[in-house]
Write an enzyme that holds these catalytic residues in place. Structure first.
Site, PDB file in Angstrom:
ATOM      1  N   ASP A 216       1.764   2.927   3.252  1.00  0.00           N
ATOM      2  CA  ASP A 216       0.917   4.103   3.017  1.00  0.00           C
ATOM      3  C   ASP A 216       1.782   5.343   2.832  1.00  0.00           C
ATOM      4  O   ASP A 216       1.363   6.465   3.144  1.00  0.00           O
ATOM      5  CB  ASP A 216      -0.091   4.309   4.157  1.00  0.00           C
ATOM      6  CG  ASP A 216      -1.230   5.256   3.778  1.00  0.00           C
ATOM      7  OD1 ASP A 216      -1.447   5.470   2.570  1.00  0.00           O
ATOM      8  OD2 ASP A 216      -1.879   5.798   4.688  1.00  0.00           O
TER       9      ASP A 216
ATOM     10  N   ASN B 212      -5.693   7.115  -6.090  1.00  0.00           N
ATOM     11  CA  ASN B 212      -6.379   8.381  -5.785  1.00  0.00           C
ATOM     12  C   ASN B 212      -5.611   9.587  -6.310  1.00  0.00           C
ATOM     13  O   ASN B 212      -5.190  10.469  -5.574  1.00  0.00           O
ATOM     14  CB  ASN B 212      -6.658   8.518  -4.283  1.00  0.00           C
ATOM     15  CG  ASN B 212      -5.410   8.464  -3.431  1.00  0.00           C
ATOM     16  OD1 ASN B 212      -4.434   7.788  -3.771  1.00  0.00           O
ATOM     17  ND2 ASN B 212      -5.435   9.163  -2.310  1.00  0.00           N
TER      18      ASN B 212
ATOM     19  N   HIS C 287      -4.276  -0.083   6.063  1.00  0.00           N
ATOM     20  CA  HIS C 287      -3.761   0.713   7.180  1.00  0.00           C
ATOM     21  C   HIS C 287      -4.652   0.615   8.424  1.00  0.00           C
ATOM     22  O   HIS C 287      -5.224   1.600   8.894  1.00  0.00           O
ATOM     23  CB  HIS C 287      -3.527   2.168   6.782  1.00  0.00           C
ATOM     24  CG  HIS C 287      -4.589   2.795   5.915  1.00  0.00           C
ATOM     25  ND1 HIS C 287      -5.935   2.763   6.215  1.00  0.00           N
ATOM     26  CD2 HIS C 287      -4.486   3.485   4.750  1.00  0.00           C
ATOM     27  CE1 HIS C 287      -6.606   3.397   5.280  1.00  0.00           C
ATOM     28  NE2 HIS C 287      -5.748   3.842   4.373  1.00  0.00           N
TER      29      HIS C 287
ATOM     30  N   HIS D 230       0.862  -1.196   0.000  1.00  0.00           N
ATOM     31  CA  HIS D 230       0.000   0.000   0.000  1.00  0.00           C
ATOM     32  C   HIS D 230       0.889   1.235   0.000  1.00  0.00           C
ATOM     33  O   HIS D 230       1.546   1.537   0.988  1.00  0.00           O
ATOM     34  CB  HIS D 230      -0.896   0.019   1.240  1.00  0.00           C
ATOM     35  CG  HIS D 230      -1.795   1.220   1.322  1.00  0.00           C
ATOM     36  ND1 HIS D 230      -3.159   1.111   1.436  1.00  0.00           N
ATOM     37  CD2 HIS D 230      -1.551   2.550   1.301  1.00  0.00           C
ATOM     38  CE1 HIS D 230      -3.698   2.320   1.489  1.00  0.00           C
ATOM     39  NE2 HIS D 230      -2.723   3.215   1.406  1.00  0.00           N
TER      40      HIS D 230
ATOM     41  N   ARG E 186       1.939   9.219  -6.136  1.00  0.00           N
ATOM     42  CA  ARG E 186       1.538  10.477  -6.748  1.00  0.00           C
ATOM     43  C   ARG E 186       1.746  10.378  -8.264  1.00  0.00           C
ATOM     44  O   ARG E 186       1.692   9.295  -8.831  1.00  0.00           O
ATOM     45  CB  ARG E 186       2.262  11.667  -6.129  1.00  0.00           C
ATOM     46  CG  ARG E 186       2.189  11.743  -4.614  1.00  0.00           C
ATOM     47  CD  ARG E 186       0.796  11.787  -4.062  1.00  0.00           C
ATOM     48  NE  ARG E 186       0.770  12.157  -2.635  1.00  0.00           N
ATOM     49  CZ  ARG E 186      -0.189  11.833  -1.815  1.00  0.00           C
ATOM     50  NH1 ARG E 186      -1.206  11.097  -2.249  1.00  0.00           N
ATOM     51  NH2 ARG E 186      -0.159  12.225  -0.549  1.00  0.00           N
TER      52      ARG E 186
ATOM     53  N   LYS F 270     -10.142  -0.445  -5.179  1.00  0.00           N
ATOM     54  CA  LYS F 270     -10.055   0.245  -3.893  1.00  0.00           C
ATOM     55  C   LYS F 270     -11.350   0.980  -3.577  1.00  0.00           C
ATOM     56  O   LYS F 270     -11.860   1.755  -4.385  1.00  0.00           O
ATOM     57  CB  LYS F 270      -8.886   1.247  -3.921  1.00  0.00           C
ATOM     58  CG  LYS F 270      -8.704   2.074  -2.643  1.00  0.00           C
ATOM     59  CD  LYS F 270      -8.266   1.210  -1.472  1.00  0.00           C
ATOM     60  CE  LYS F 270      -8.107   2.029  -0.193  1.00  0.00           C
ATOM     61  NZ  LYS F 270      -6.852   2.775  -0.139  1.00  0.00           N
TER      62      LYS F 270
ATOM     63  N   HIS G 155     -10.489   1.435   2.500  1.00  0.00           N
ATOM     64  CA  HIS G 155     -10.195   2.497   3.462  1.00  0.00           C
ATOM     65  C   HIS G 155     -11.361   2.487   4.442  1.00  0.00           C
ATOM     66  O   HIS G 155     -12.445   2.990   4.131  1.00  0.00           O
ATOM     67  CB  HIS G 155     -10.064   3.854   2.769  1.00  0.00           C
ATOM     68  CG  HIS G 155      -9.722   4.967   3.716  1.00  0.00           C
ATOM     69  ND1 HIS G 155      -8.530   5.664   3.641  1.00  0.00           N
ATOM     70  CD2 HIS G 155     -10.393   5.497   4.773  1.00  0.00           C
ATOM     71  CE1 HIS G 155      -8.497   6.573   4.605  1.00  0.00           C
ATOM     72  NE2 HIS G 155      -9.623   6.483   5.303  1.00  0.00           N
TER      73      HIS G 155
ATOM     74  N   LEU H 210      -4.152   9.954   7.715  1.00  0.00           N
ATOM     75  CA  LEU H 210      -5.505   9.410   7.792  1.00  0.00           C
ATOM     76  C   LEU H 210      -5.486   7.963   7.339  1.00  0.00           C
ATOM     77  O   LEU H 210      -4.875   7.672   6.297  1.00  0.00           O
ATOM     78  CB  LEU H 210      -6.479  10.233   6.934  1.00  0.00           C
ATOM     79  CG  LEU H 210      -6.807  11.625   7.444  1.00  0.00           C
ATOM     80  CD1 LEU H 210      -7.643  12.388   6.419  1.00  0.00           C
ATOM     81  CD2 LEU H 210      -7.533  11.571   8.791  1.00  0.00           C
TER      82      LEU H 210
ATOM     83  N   ALA I  23      -2.845  15.320   5.061  1.00  0.00           N
ATOM     84  CA  ALA I  23      -2.598  14.059   5.760  1.00  0.00           C
ATOM     85  C   ALA I  23      -1.698  13.168   4.926  1.00  0.00           C
ATOM     86  O   ALA I  23      -1.910  13.001   3.726  1.00  0.00           O
ATOM     87  CB  ALA I  23      -3.915  13.351   6.039  1.00  0.00           C
TER      88      ALA I  23
END
EC number: 3.5.2.3
Length: 344
Positions: free
Chosen positions: A248, A42, A175, A14, A18, A100, A137, A220, A264
């Site tokens: 993460d 994301n 996470h 995980h 970017r 996801k 998540h 987060l 975050a």
């Protein structure tokens, strides 16, 4: 006391690479250590389709250092309007390894996420049928739910039902941050697992809030009470195969962290393996590192374990205080701290 430790090459199950110029920092930082990584989708806009995942994958591969064997494992971003056919396309691709679930508004770039996880059961059914893992998540986003309770409420409201309704669906509780989350994974069937970050293993909310707000420890799901940290630690120390490495790692420019409304995410890619090793040695469990970092995740995703190795040496190493990433200063997790282990 051992002065070196050689393990099968680890994987990161995980992380956030970017996009754009940042890939020149994030991809080599991971690829120089880890053989594979589950790449979060994301972006802005998010990676919703197999075609978009293929394009993103090529941008990642272009930044892998010469001579380094690294495989990005792509993930699609679920939305309210994801078609079942996209699940089928993901299952038939050789590079998309999961979908996801982001509840809308739960974390960075999640505004396009699922507004009601209970209303996309047709997608869970398709994922179960085609054996595509669901990555979760696990937080609700209702304004009336306290931020420290969001994971527990998500389990009670959604995740337990998803697990019961789709027993053959592989689910990863990403996470994990609470004792309730740890217990859920322990008690669920063998197709349920969780990733563990360095920050949730090494820290609790005191490390975020006591003596001043520490923005570079802000992530987060948010850090929780010590009792939750200890539940995560116990699962890792005992070598429970349902819990495996997922950093993460998520870089933000220093100006976006040290702000009135800071972002975050903890950027841990460079320090992650020494951090996990340091923790396990402190708990007389260094022998558990290889399973946690190199075996359990590969087994869950039904991928071969690596046959090549990495070596950690007992040589003090200082985590950089700042990293230049695409011309922007990024303060990494544990910045300026000295660790007893470094990569050989």
């Amino acid at each position: 006391m051992t002065d070196s430790l050689t393990i099968a090459r680890p994987d990161d199950w995980h992380l956030h690479f970017r996009d754009g110029d940042l890939l020149a920092e994030t991809v080599p930082a991971t690829a120089n250590v880890f053989g594979r990584a589950i790449v979060m989708p994301n972006l802005t806009p998010p990676v919703n389709t197999v075609a978009e995942a293929a394009e993103y994958r090529e941008r990642i591969l272009a930044q892998v250092p010469a001579g380094v064997n690294f495989e990005p494992l792509m993930v699609l971003y679920l939305t309210d309007s994801t078609p079942v056919q996209e699940v089928e396309r993901a299952a038939n691709s050789d590079f998309v390894h999961a979908l996801k679930l982001y509840p809308a508004g739960a974390t960075t770039n999640s505004d396009s996420g699922v507004t009601d996880p209970g209303k996309i059961t047709h997608l869970y059914e398709a994922m179960e049928k085609h054996d595509v893992p669901l990555l979760v998540h696990g937080e609700v986003t209702d304004a009336e739910v306290d931020i420290f309770d969001r994971e527990r409420v998500f389990i009670d409201r959604y995740l337990a039902d998803i697990r019961d309704q789709f027993p053959a669906l592989r689910i990863v509780f990403e996470h994990v941050t609470t004792a309730e989350g740890v217990n859920f994974v322990r008690e669920a069937n063998a197709l349920t697992a969780a990733t563990v970050t360095p920050q949730h293993l090494l820290m609790n909310r005191n490390d975020l809030l006591v003596g001043g707000v520490r923005p570079h420890n802000y992530c987060l799901p948010i850090l929780k009470r010590r009792q939750h940290q200890e539940a995560i630690q116990k699962a890792v120390i005992e070598g429970n195969s349902r819990f495996f490495l997922g950093t993460d790692s998520a870089p933000h420019a220093r100006t976006k962290k040290e702000a009135a409304c800071g972002c975050a995410g903890c950027y841990s890619a460079r320090a992650a393996l020494p951090l996990y090793a340091t923790f396990l040695e402190q708990h007389n469990a260094l022998d558990k590192l290889e399973g946690f970092a190199s075996h359990f995740g590969a087994d869950f995703y039904r991928l071969p374990r690596h046959t090549d190795t990495v070596t950690l040496v007992r040589k003090p190493w200082a985590v950089p205080t700042v990293i230049d990433a695409a011309g922007e200063p990024v303060v990494p997790f544990f910045a300026g701290e000295q660790l007893p282990w470094s990569l050989g």
